[in-house]
Structures are given as structure tokens and as C-alpha cells.
Write an enzyme that holds these catalytic residues in place. Sequence first.
Site, PDB file in Angstrom:
ATOM      1  N   ARG A  91      11.099   1.848  83.608  1.00 56.53           N
ATOM      2  CA  ARG A  91       9.676   1.596  83.946  1.00 56.53           C
ATOM      3  C   ARG A  91       9.010   0.577  83.034  1.00 56.53           C
ATOM      4  O   ARG A  91       7.787   0.518  82.931  1.00 56.53           O
ATOM      5  CB  ARG A  91       8.869   2.890  83.943  1.00 56.53           C
ATOM      6  CG  ARG A  91       9.329   3.865  85.005  1.00 56.53           C
ATOM      7  CD  ARG A  91       8.193   4.739  85.469  1.00 56.53           C
ATOM      8  NE  ARG A  91       8.654   5.628  86.513  1.00 56.53           N
ATOM      9  CZ  ARG A  91       9.169   6.827  86.291  1.00 56.53           C
ATOM     10  NH1 ARG A  91       9.265   7.291  85.061  1.00 56.53           N
ATOM     11  NH2 ARG A  91       9.571   7.570  87.297  1.00 56.53           N
ATOM     12  N   LYS A 113       4.225 -13.711  85.695  1.00 55.31           N
ATOM     13  CA  LYS A 113       4.840 -13.599  87.023  1.00 55.31           C
ATOM     14  C   LYS A 113       6.343 -13.515  86.811  1.00 55.31           C
ATOM     15  O   LYS A 113       6.948 -14.436  86.261  1.00 55.31           O
ATOM     16  CB  LYS A 113       4.516 -14.826  87.879  1.00 55.31           C
ATOM     17  CG  LYS A 113       3.133 -14.786  88.489  1.00 55.31           C
ATOM     18  CD  LYS A 113       2.937 -15.939  89.473  1.00 55.31           C
ATOM     19  CE  LYS A 113       1.557 -15.903  90.096  1.00 55.31           C
ATOM     20  NZ  LYS A 113       1.291 -17.087  90.939  1.00 55.31           N
ATOM     21  N   GLU A 155       3.733 -30.292  86.303  1.00 56.06           N
ATOM     22  CA  GLU A 155       2.860 -29.109  86.194  1.00 56.06           C
ATOM     23  C   GLU A 155       1.710 -29.375  85.215  1.00 56.06           C
ATOM     24  O   GLU A 155       0.616 -28.838  85.370  1.00 56.06           O
ATOM     25  CB  GLU A 155       3.659 -27.872  85.748  1.00 56.06           C
ATOM     26  CG  GLU A 155       4.505 -27.229  86.841  1.00 56.06           C
ATOM     27  CD  GLU A 155       3.700 -26.415  87.874  1.00 56.06           C
ATOM     28  OE1 GLU A 155       2.467 -26.305  87.770  1.00 56.06           O
ATOM     29  OE2 GLU A 155       4.345 -25.907  88.813  1.00 56.06           O
ATOM     30  N   LYS A 201      -3.952 -22.607  81.036  1.00 56.36           N
ATOM     31  CA  LYS A 201      -3.340 -21.593  81.923  1.00 56.36           C
ATOM     32  C   LYS A 201      -3.649 -20.189  81.405  1.00 56.36           C
ATOM     33  O   LYS A 201      -3.979 -19.293  82.193  1.00 56.36           O
ATOM     34  CB  LYS A 201      -1.822 -21.802  82.024  1.00 56.36           C
ATOM     35  CG  LYS A 201      -1.209 -20.684  82.853  1.00 56.36           C
ATOM     36  CD  LYS A 201       0.168 -20.885  83.364  1.00 56.36           C
ATOM     37  CE  LYS A 201       0.555 -19.634  84.170  1.00 56.36           C
ATOM     38  NZ  LYS A 201       1.897 -19.653  84.691  1.00 56.36           N
ATOM     39  N   GLU A 211      -3.940 -12.648  90.232  1.00 61.13           N
ATOM     40  CA  GLU A 211      -4.203 -13.662  91.264  1.00 61.13           C
ATOM     41  C   GLU A 211      -5.032 -13.112  92.433  1.00 61.13           C
ATOM     42  O   GLU A 211      -4.660 -13.223  93.596  1.00 61.13           O
ATOM     43  CB  GLU A 211      -2.868 -14.232  91.778  1.00 61.13           C
ATOM     44  CG  GLU A 211      -3.063 -15.593  92.435  1.00 61.13           C
ATOM     45  CD  GLU A 211      -1.761 -16.280  92.786  1.00 61.13           C
ATOM     46  OE1 GLU A 211      -1.071 -16.730  91.859  1.00 61.13           O
ATOM     47  OE2 GLU A 211      -1.463 -16.380  93.970  1.00 61.13           O
ATOM     48  N   ARG A 215      -7.070 -17.352  89.773  1.00 60.52           N
ATOM     49  CA  ARG A 215      -5.720 -17.824  89.412  1.00 60.52           C
ATOM     50  C   ARG A 215      -5.111 -18.727  90.485  1.00 60.52           C
ATOM     51  O   ARG A 215      -4.196 -19.512  90.204  1.00 60.52           O
ATOM     52  CB  ARG A 215      -4.810 -16.615  89.123  1.00 60.52           C
ATOM     53  CG  ARG A 215      -3.439 -17.028  88.614  1.00 60.52           C
ATOM     54  CD  ARG A 215      -2.646 -15.882  88.034  1.00 60.52           C
ATOM     55  NE  ARG A 215      -1.333 -16.332  87.629  1.00 60.52           N
ATOM     56  CZ  ARG A 215      -0.504 -15.650  86.866  1.00 60.52           C
ATOM     57  NH1 ARG A 215      -0.863 -14.463  86.426  1.00 60.52           N
ATOM     58  NH2 ARG A 215       0.683 -16.133  86.537  1.00 60.52           N
ATOM     59  N   ASN A 219      -2.341 -22.960  91.980  1.00 65.65           N
ATOM     60  CA  ASN A 219      -1.483 -23.322  93.108  1.00 65.65           C
ATOM     61  C   ASN A 219      -1.799 -24.715  93.655  1.00 65.65           C
ATOM     62  O   ASN A 219      -1.216 -25.122  94.668  1.00 65.65           O
ATOM     63  CB  ASN A 219      -1.620 -22.281  94.238  1.00 65.65           C
ATOM     64  CG  ASN A 219      -1.134 -20.914  93.795  1.00 65.65           C
ATOM     65  OD1 ASN A 219      -0.258 -20.817  92.932  1.00 65.65           O
ATOM     66  ND2 ASN A 219      -1.701 -19.855  94.354  1.00 65.65           N
ATOM     67  N   HIS A 222       0.782 -26.945  95.356  1.00 67.24           N
ATOM     68  CA  HIS A 222       1.972 -26.131  95.624  1.00 67.24           C
ATOM     69  C   HIS A 222       2.171 -25.780  97.098  1.00 67.24           C
ATOM     70  O   HIS A 222       3.275 -25.410  97.477  1.00 67.24           O
ATOM     71  CB  HIS A 222       1.927 -24.844  94.783  1.00 67.24           C
ATOM     72  CG  HIS A 222       2.297 -25.083  93.346  1.00 67.24           C
ATOM     73  ND1 HIS A 222       1.541 -25.875  92.515  1.00 67.24           N
ATOM     74  CD2 HIS A 222       3.353 -24.659  92.608  1.00 67.24           C
ATOM     75  CE1 HIS A 222       2.114 -25.906  91.314  1.00 67.24           C
ATOM     76  NE2 HIS A 222       3.206 -25.186  91.340  1.00 67.24           N
ATOM     77  N   HIS A 226       5.802 -26.702  97.674  1.00 61.73           N
ATOM     78  CA  HIS A 226       6.856 -25.721  97.989  1.00 61.73           C
ATOM     79  C   HIS A 226       7.566 -26.082  99.282  1.00 61.73           C
ATOM     80  O   HIS A 226       8.788 -25.948  99.385  1.00 61.73           O
ATOM     81  CB  HIS A 226       6.259 -24.309  98.113  1.00 61.73           C
ATOM     82  CG  HIS A 226       6.091 -23.625  96.790  1.00 61.73           C
ATOM     83  ND1 HIS A 226       5.220 -22.578  96.594  1.00 61.73           N
ATOM     84  CD2 HIS A 226       6.711 -23.821  95.596  1.00 61.73           C
ATOM     85  CE1 HIS A 226       5.296 -22.183  95.332  1.00 61.73           C
ATOM     86  NE2 HIS A 226       6.175 -22.915  94.704  1.00 61.73           N
ATOM     87  N   HIS A 244      11.315 -28.961  90.972  1.00 54.59           N
ATOM     88  CA  HIS A 244      10.022 -28.333  91.264  1.00 54.59           C
ATOM     89  C   HIS A 244       8.835 -29.234  90.901  1.00 54.59           C
ATOM     90  O   HIS A 244       7.927 -29.437  91.703  1.00 54.59           O
ATOM     91  CB  HIS A 244       9.925 -26.991  90.527  1.00 54.59           C
ATOM     92  CG  HIS A 244       8.604 -26.322  90.719  1.00 54.59           C
ATOM     93  ND1 HIS A 244       8.237 -25.762  91.920  1.00 54.59           N
ATOM     94  CD2 HIS A 244       7.554 -26.145  89.872  1.00 54.59           C
ATOM     95  CE1 HIS A 244       7.008 -25.271  91.804  1.00 54.59           C
ATOM     96  NE2 HIS A 244       6.576 -25.481  90.573  1.00 54.59           N
TER      97      HIS A 244
END
Length: 342
Positions: A91, A113, A155, A201, A211, A215, A219, A222, A226, A244
Site C-alpha cells: 500500500r 504521476k 518541455e 511545475k 489535476e 494542473r 498539458n 500535449h 501525444h 516526446h
Amino acid sequence: MLCSDLHSALKPILARYEDSQIVVVRDEAVSGLGISELAIRVSEASKSLETVQQIWDFFFAQGLTRRALVIAIGGGVLTDIVGFAAATYKRGIDYLNIPTTLLAMIDASSGGKTGINYHGLKNSIGAFAQPIETLIWPGWLKTLPAKEMLSGFGELIKTGLIDEGLQVTGDRLWDKLLQYDLDRMDIEELTPLIAQGVAVKEQIVAADPHEEGLRKVLNFGHTFGHALEEVTGDGFQVTGAMPHGYAVVYGLIAELYLSVVKLNCPKEPLQQLTQIMLHYYGKPQCKCSERGQLIRLMQQDKKNERAAEINCTLIRSVGDPVINQVITPDEAHEALDYLFSL
Ligand code: GLY
């Protein structure tokens, strides 16, 4: 936390765990710390449940208790997987990130994340789990290939466009990025820009860790990015997919174009980024016939809150982002026409 000497920065942190176990999971391409470790080879294709199982098995073999600390050393794929394995073992146990690529330093290794790809969908299984610390040692960058540096810089460009960074240093990050000499890629000159980008950030993540709203500004670039990444790869099995950060730069061009058209953003940042793209990143390698597929991918993006809608973050001006902007397929076509006409 930015550090000039990794071992001195680690010392007080390791001291906090002297009564418990500490293990390392690292990318096999980078050096370890002389602590019990698992070295694994990672790529987008191995960002899978099998790799997580391998890490869990290592934790069990080491007999880790819930008080243990795991140190992840590697790029963003590695820190994402190790963070997920740590978040789910018994956990949740503590983990600390030591990112070794610019992309991981700027983005993946902070913000909590964690996750893996599943059923062909990128990061579709995961958890928010904050590392106890992210130690950024720019020394890793001395041997990083130029293409990976440019990918990470993509980025950083995004960060400079969504937040002026004024609260961090009083100077606009975007202006500093425009002045940075990408031909020389001097690490010392880049270090304060990394620090500023990471601080921006961290401020955003602290205000909205899960998010729910703010947040989403991270993106920017993106939604298109993506889709470009996915269309140039083949699921996660191909190494030839667009890096990326390159995809983010192309996505930023498309989304800056939409920011001009839909939100009256001044044209200057679009023109400035277009120059940077043409000079350093090259044109996106994508066929015109792929436009329909790009639009379908954007409509299926996991960030969407409603089915078949294209949802983007756009900007009104540098440092003034607006989340949840719905884009019609015609507008998306127009933005792709602009990007592919360059
Ligand atoms: N990579 C964007 C975020 O961490 O929210």
C-alpha cells in the site's frame, strides 16, 4: 531539489532511513550508488505490468517493509514505473527520484504521476504518489545525446509559455529560453533555467496535485503532441516514434496557432517558436494522409472529459494559459495545415 553534488545531497536523506532498508532501482545504462539494487533496461515498450512485477519481486526478495526507501535512478519511463511499484507495494512505500535525462528533470520526475502503459494506452494504469524528493544533478546531462537534450528542452519551452516564472526569479523564463544558445547547449547556463522550470511545475502541482483544474495547464502542446507521438510510433513497440519533447514542440506550434485564432494571442511566440523548431527540431515527419488519424487520436485522448471532443489548453499570451478549450475537427485540421505547411 537541484544539487551540485549528488552524494552530499543524498546523505541527510539516507540518514533518515538508517533504521530501515534502502534499495535502488536504476536504468542499467547509468551508474548505481553501491546500495542493493536492481538494474533494468527500460523503454516505452517495457513500461508494462511485467516490469512492475519484476520490481515488486525484487522488493519482496529484499524483504522490504513499509518503512523502506526506494531510490529510482533513470529517465522518465523508469521513474514512472518505479514510482508506481513503490506506490502499490504494501500500500505504498517511500521513493526518491534521481532523474538522469533533461526530460525527466523538467517533467516526469516531479509531480507524482506514476504508472504504466496498458492495453496499448499510454499511462492508462497509474497512481498519484509524490516522491519524498527529486534530486536533480545536472552532471548527468554532460553525456546526454543532443536529441535527448532537445527533447527535454521542449518541455522547458512549454513551461516558459504557460507561466512567466516571475514568482520564482523575477525574470520571464520564456525570454531566457529565447536567449539560450541551443547550438552550445552549455549545462551551466542551462542549470538556472532547469531550476526555474522545475519550480514553476512544483508550484502548479502544489496548488492542484490531482489535476482537477489548474494542473491541466501543463498539458499545453500535449493534445496534438501525444497524437503525433502515437501516429509516428506503432503502439509502444517501436523505437522510431517521435521523441516526446519533439512531439510537444510540434504540438505547441499547433496549439499556439489555435491560441492566435481563437483567443487572440499575439503572434510573436508562435513566430519565435516556429523559428526554433525549423532551426533545431526540423519539420514533423508525418504524412498528410495521417491527418484524419491524428484527429481521431485527439478525440480519444484520455484527458478528454467528454467522448469524441478535442480538448486543449491554449494561451491568451505568454504566461496566461486557459484550460478546457474545445476544438472542432475543422479547427484541428486548420492547425495541422499550418504545422505541415512550415
Ligand atoms: N506531465 C504533466 C504533469 O505532470 O501534469
